[in-house]
Motif scaffolding. Structure first.
Motif, PDB file in Angstrom:
ATOM      1  N   ASP A 171       0.827  -1.199   0.000  1.00  0.00           N
ATOM      2  CA  ASP A 171       0.000   0.000   0.000  1.00  0.00           C
ATOM      3  C   ASP A 171       0.865   1.255   0.000  1.00  0.00           C
ATOM      4  OD1 ASP A 171      -2.697   1.354   2.089  1.00  0.00           O
ATOM      5  OD2 ASP A 171      -2.168   1.565  -0.041  1.00  0.00           O
ATOM      6  N   LYS A 172       1.593   1.443  -1.086  1.00  0.00           N
ATOM      7  CA  LYS A 172       2.469   2.610  -1.232  1.00  0.00           C
ATOM      8  C   LYS A 172       2.122   3.312  -2.548  1.00  0.00           C
ATOM      9  CE  LYS A 172       5.151   2.159   2.384  1.00  0.00           C
ATOM     10  NZ  LYS A 172       5.267   3.229   3.413  1.00  0.00           N
ATOM     11  N   PRO A 173       2.175   4.662  -2.592  1.00  0.00           N
ATOM     12  CA  PRO A 173       1.877   5.381  -3.850  1.00  0.00           C
ATOM     13  C   PRO A 173       3.029   5.252  -4.829  1.00  0.00           C
ATOM     14  CG  PRO A 173       2.489   6.945  -2.137  1.00  0.00           C
ATOM     15  CD  PRO A 173       2.531   5.586  -1.496  1.00  0.00           C
ATOM     16  N   PHE A 174       2.765   4.672  -6.001  1.00  0.00           N
ATOM     17  CA  PHE A 174       3.819   4.554  -7.018  1.00  0.00           C
ATOM     18  C   PHE A 174       3.188   4.623  -8.403  1.00  0.00           C
ATOM     19  CE2 PHE A 174       3.006   0.527  -9.026  1.00  0.00           C
ATOM     20  CZ  PHE A 174       2.221  -0.153  -8.095  1.00  0.00           C
ATOM     21  N   GLU A 175       4.010   4.980  -9.352  1.00  0.00           N
ATOM     22  CA  GLU A 175       3.634   4.869 -10.769  1.00  0.00           C
ATOM     23  C   GLU A 175       4.807   4.218 -11.485  1.00  0.00           C
ATOM     24  OE1 GLU A 175       1.144   9.120 -10.842  1.00  0.00           O
ATOM     25  OE2 GLU A 175       2.798   8.772 -12.252  1.00  0.00           O
TER      26      GLU A 175
ATOM     27  N   GLY B  25       8.517  11.879  -1.892  1.00  0.00           N
ATOM     28  CA  GLY B  25       7.273  12.110  -2.634  1.00  0.00           C
ATOM     29  C   GLY B  25       7.547  12.960  -3.872  1.00  0.00           C
ATOM     30  N   GLY B  26       7.048  12.497  -5.019  1.00  0.00           N
ATOM     31  CA  GLY B  26       7.195  13.245  -6.269  1.00  0.00           C
ATOM     32  C   GLY B  26       8.456  12.917  -7.058  1.00  0.00           C
ATOM     33  N   GLU B  27       9.410  12.192  -6.418  1.00  0.00           N
ATOM     34  CA  GLU B  27      10.669  11.869  -7.119  1.00  0.00           C
ATOM     35  C   GLU B  27      10.519  10.646  -8.033  1.00  0.00           C
ATOM     36  OE1 GLU B  27      14.365  13.381  -4.319  1.00  0.00           O
ATOM     37  OE2 GLU B  27      13.641  11.322  -4.061  1.00  0.00           O
ATOM     38  N   THR B  28      11.358  10.623  -9.076  1.00  0.00           N
ATOM     39  CA  THR B  28      11.363   9.490 -10.028  1.00  0.00           C
ATOM     40  C   THR B  28      12.768   8.913 -10.144  1.00  0.00           C
ATOM     41  OG1 THR B  28       9.511  10.370 -11.326  1.00  0.00           O
ATOM     42  CG2 THR B  28      10.994   8.842 -12.454  1.00  0.00           C
ATOM     43  N   TRP B  29      12.867   7.603 -10.297  1.00  0.00           N
ATOM     44  CA  TRP B  29      14.119   6.891 -10.534  1.00  0.00           C
ATOM     45  C   TRP B  29      13.994   6.155 -11.865  1.00  0.00           C
ATOM     46  CZ3 TRP B  29      14.792   1.622 -11.248  1.00  0.00           C
ATOM     47  CH2 TRP B  29      16.111   1.138 -11.188  1.00  0.00           C
ATOM     48  N   ILE B  30      15.097   6.098 -12.621  1.00  0.00           N
ATOM     49  CA  ILE B  30      15.067   5.359 -13.892  1.00  0.00           C
ATOM     50  C   ILE B  30      16.192   4.311 -13.899  1.00  0.00           C
ATOM     51  CG2 ILE B  30      15.262   5.489 -16.413  1.00  0.00           C
ATOM     52  CD1 ILE B  30      14.319   8.382 -16.259  1.00  0.00           C
ATOM     53  N   GLY B  31      15.829   3.101 -14.255  1.00  0.00           N
ATOM     54  CA  GLY B  31      16.830   2.051 -14.503  1.00  0.00           C
ATOM     55  C   GLY B  31      16.739   1.682 -15.982  1.00  0.00           C
TER      56      GLY B  31
ATOM     57  N   GLY C  53       3.403   9.977  -4.232  1.00  0.00           N
ATOM     58  CA  GLY C  53       2.943  10.705  -3.046  1.00  0.00           C
ATOM     59  C   GLY C  53       3.320  12.176  -3.143  1.00  0.00           C
ATOM     60  N   THR C  54       2.700  12.991  -2.298  1.00  0.00           N
ATOM     61  CA  THR C  54       2.997  14.431  -2.342  1.00  0.00           C
ATOM     62  C   THR C  54       4.381  14.689  -1.731  1.00  0.00           C
ATOM     63  OG1 THR C  54       1.904  14.612  -0.197  1.00  0.00           O
ATOM     64  CG2 THR C  54       0.569  15.109  -2.150  1.00  0.00           C
ATOM     65  N   PRO C  55       5.054  15.743  -2.139  1.00  0.00           N
ATOM     66  CA  PRO C  55       6.339  16.068  -1.509  1.00  0.00           C
ATOM     67  C   PRO C  55       6.175  16.111   0.016  1.00  0.00           C
ATOM     68  CG  PRO C  55       5.960  17.490  -3.394  1.00  0.00           C
ATOM     69  CD  PRO C  55       4.686  16.704  -3.186  1.00  0.00           C
ATOM     70  N   GLY C  56       7.121  15.478   0.708  1.00  0.00           N
ATOM     71  CA  GLY C  56       7.005  15.466   2.168  1.00  0.00           C
ATOM     72  C   GLY C  56       6.251  14.248   2.665  1.00  0.00           C
ATOM     73  N   ALA C  57       5.590  13.514   1.711  1.00  0.00           N
ATOM     74  CA  ALA C  57       4.899  12.272   2.117  1.00  0.00           C
ATOM     75  C   ALA C  57       5.946  11.190   2.372  1.00  0.00           C
ATOM     76  CB  ALA C  57       3.931  11.834   1.012  1.00  0.00           C
ATOM     77  N   ALA C  58       5.475  10.015   2.714  1.00  0.00           N
ATOM     78  CA  ALA C  58       6.391   8.902   3.040  1.00  0.00           C
ATOM     79  C   ALA C  58       7.285   8.562   1.847  1.00  0.00           C
ATOM     80  CB  ALA C  58       5.564   7.678   3.433  1.00  0.00           C
ATOM     81  N   THR C  59       8.499   8.109   2.154  1.00  0.00           N
ATOM     82  CA  THR C  59       9.403   7.698   1.070  1.00  0.00           C
ATOM     83  C   THR C  59       8.941   6.358   0.499  1.00  0.00           C
ATOM     84  OG1 THR C  59      10.830   6.526   2.614  1.00  0.00           O
ATOM     85  CG2 THR C  59      11.382   8.850   2.150  1.00  0.00           C
ATOM     86  N   LEU C  60       9.371   6.107  -0.743  1.00  0.00           N
ATOM     87  CA  LEU C  60       9.117   4.819  -1.411  1.00  0.00           C
ATOM     88  C   LEU C  60      10.462   4.092  -1.471  1.00  0.00           C
ATOM     89  CD1 LEU C  60       7.166   2.981  -3.119  1.00  0.00           C
ATOM     90  CD2 LEU C  60       8.058   4.190  -5.135  1.00  0.00           C
TER      91      LEU C  60
END
Ligand code: TA6
Length: 302
Positions: free
Chosen positions: A123-127, A281-287, A149-156
């Motif tokens: 149950d974590k916000p992801f795209e 929150g709001g950050e993206t990672w690319i592999g 998630g919104t900035p400041g929300a929980a980390t993924l």
């Protein structure tokens, strides 16, 4: 360049003969036929077991499974309810759009968002977005992970890996360059977190015996070569790489592995699997990985 969609599958075709087939199930690439700079006839570059389920009933045994948000058995509290290798390879993704289509190649994007089945165990916000690009001699696959998630929300926090089953004669294939790289041998301790670090001493890594090695901070560029064939992998974002082949004893115990299938592939799997990627929150990672079909004489000369 034609992009065909039918029966849960996306097919990319290149005018020079290369092609790729992607199941929406798991965003699993189940075929990549490609020519090389020295072999103009397109050949199948991936291995898919003849006993693989391709109907969405279970993860595909072969091709390029997408591993997210955990590699192997879950080791993070957020992943505790997940199966081995996470859920991405066993969920139905959506075809989003054609990202690029020109004389050089064609690129499509698939997406996966949380659904009720996923939320029940993660149950974590992801795209997730998976961009697959086919060109004359190359196939690239980029996995984009966003903390929605919104900035400041929980980390993924997650791990990610592309589980490439490269078609090759397992007893004649070598992976370079891994000499000097730290690795963890899962054949000695199935939980690599308990395995003791070793240093690779071989100039070329073979899989003549049961091999299940997690190389940490491995450099990101690899040659996979065998007599008369080869594949080059260039990666970004995937700091680690796993080399796996079960050979006969372990391979025979894999229910959806065709008889002798272990002789026909090597898994060379770029990933971020030692530790976890952490996104605010709001950050993206690319592999990203770029696979280039070539032959060993070209690679050996490099
Ligand atoms: O990537 C190597 C590995 O973790 C092996 O330990 C083996 O379990 C392989 O993946 C296949 O896993 P799967 O869940 O697809 O059977």
């Amino acid at each position: 360049m034609p992009v065909e969609q039918s029966q849960g599958k996306v097919v990319l075709k290149h005018p020079k003969g290369s092609s790729a087939e992607i199941l929406l199930y798991g965003a699993s690439i189940i075929s990549w036929k490609s020519s090389s700079s020295t072999d103009l006839a397109p050949k199948e570059r991936l291995f898919v077991s003849g006993k693989a389920a391709l109907d969405g009933s279970k993860p595909v045994r072969g091709g390029i499974p997408v591993v997210f948000p955990c590699f192997g058995a879950p080791s993070h509290p957020d992943h505790a309810k997940l199966p081995q290798h996470g859920f991405a390879r066993s969920e139905v993704w959506s075809f989003s759009d054609v990202v690029m289509d020109n004389d050089a190649g064609v690129s499509v994007r698939l997406t996966l968002l949380p659904n009720d089945s996923i939320k029940a165990k993660f149950d974590k916000p992801f795209e997730l977005a998976y961009v697959v690009t086919l060109s004359e001699h190359q196939l690239s696959t980029d996995l984009h992970v966003k903390n929605s998630g919104t900035p400041g929300a929980a980390t993924l926090q997650f791990q990610a890996l592309l589980h490439n089953y490269i078609r090759a004669p397992a007893n004649d294939v070598l992976v370079t360059p891994l000499q000097g790289v730290t690795y963890y041998d899962k054949t000695e301790a199935t939980d690599e977190l308990k395995a003791q670090p070793k240093t690779e001493t071989r100039p070329g890594v073979d899989v003549k015996k049961f091999t299940d090695s997690v190389y940490e901070n491995a450099g990101g560029k690899y040659q996979v070569v065998w007599p008369g064939g080869g594949l080059e992998l260039k990666t970004k974002g995937f700091k680690d790489v796993v080399v796996w082949n079960p050979q006969a004893e372990a391979g025979a115990k894999i229910g959806d592995m065709e008889a002798g299938g272990w002789e026909k592939y090597i898994c060379v799997e770029p990933g971020f699997v030692r530790g976890f990627v952490t996104l605010a929150g709001g950050e993206t990672w690319i592999g990203q990985q770029v696979l280039t079909a070539t032959d060993s004489s070209v690679l050996a000369a490099k």
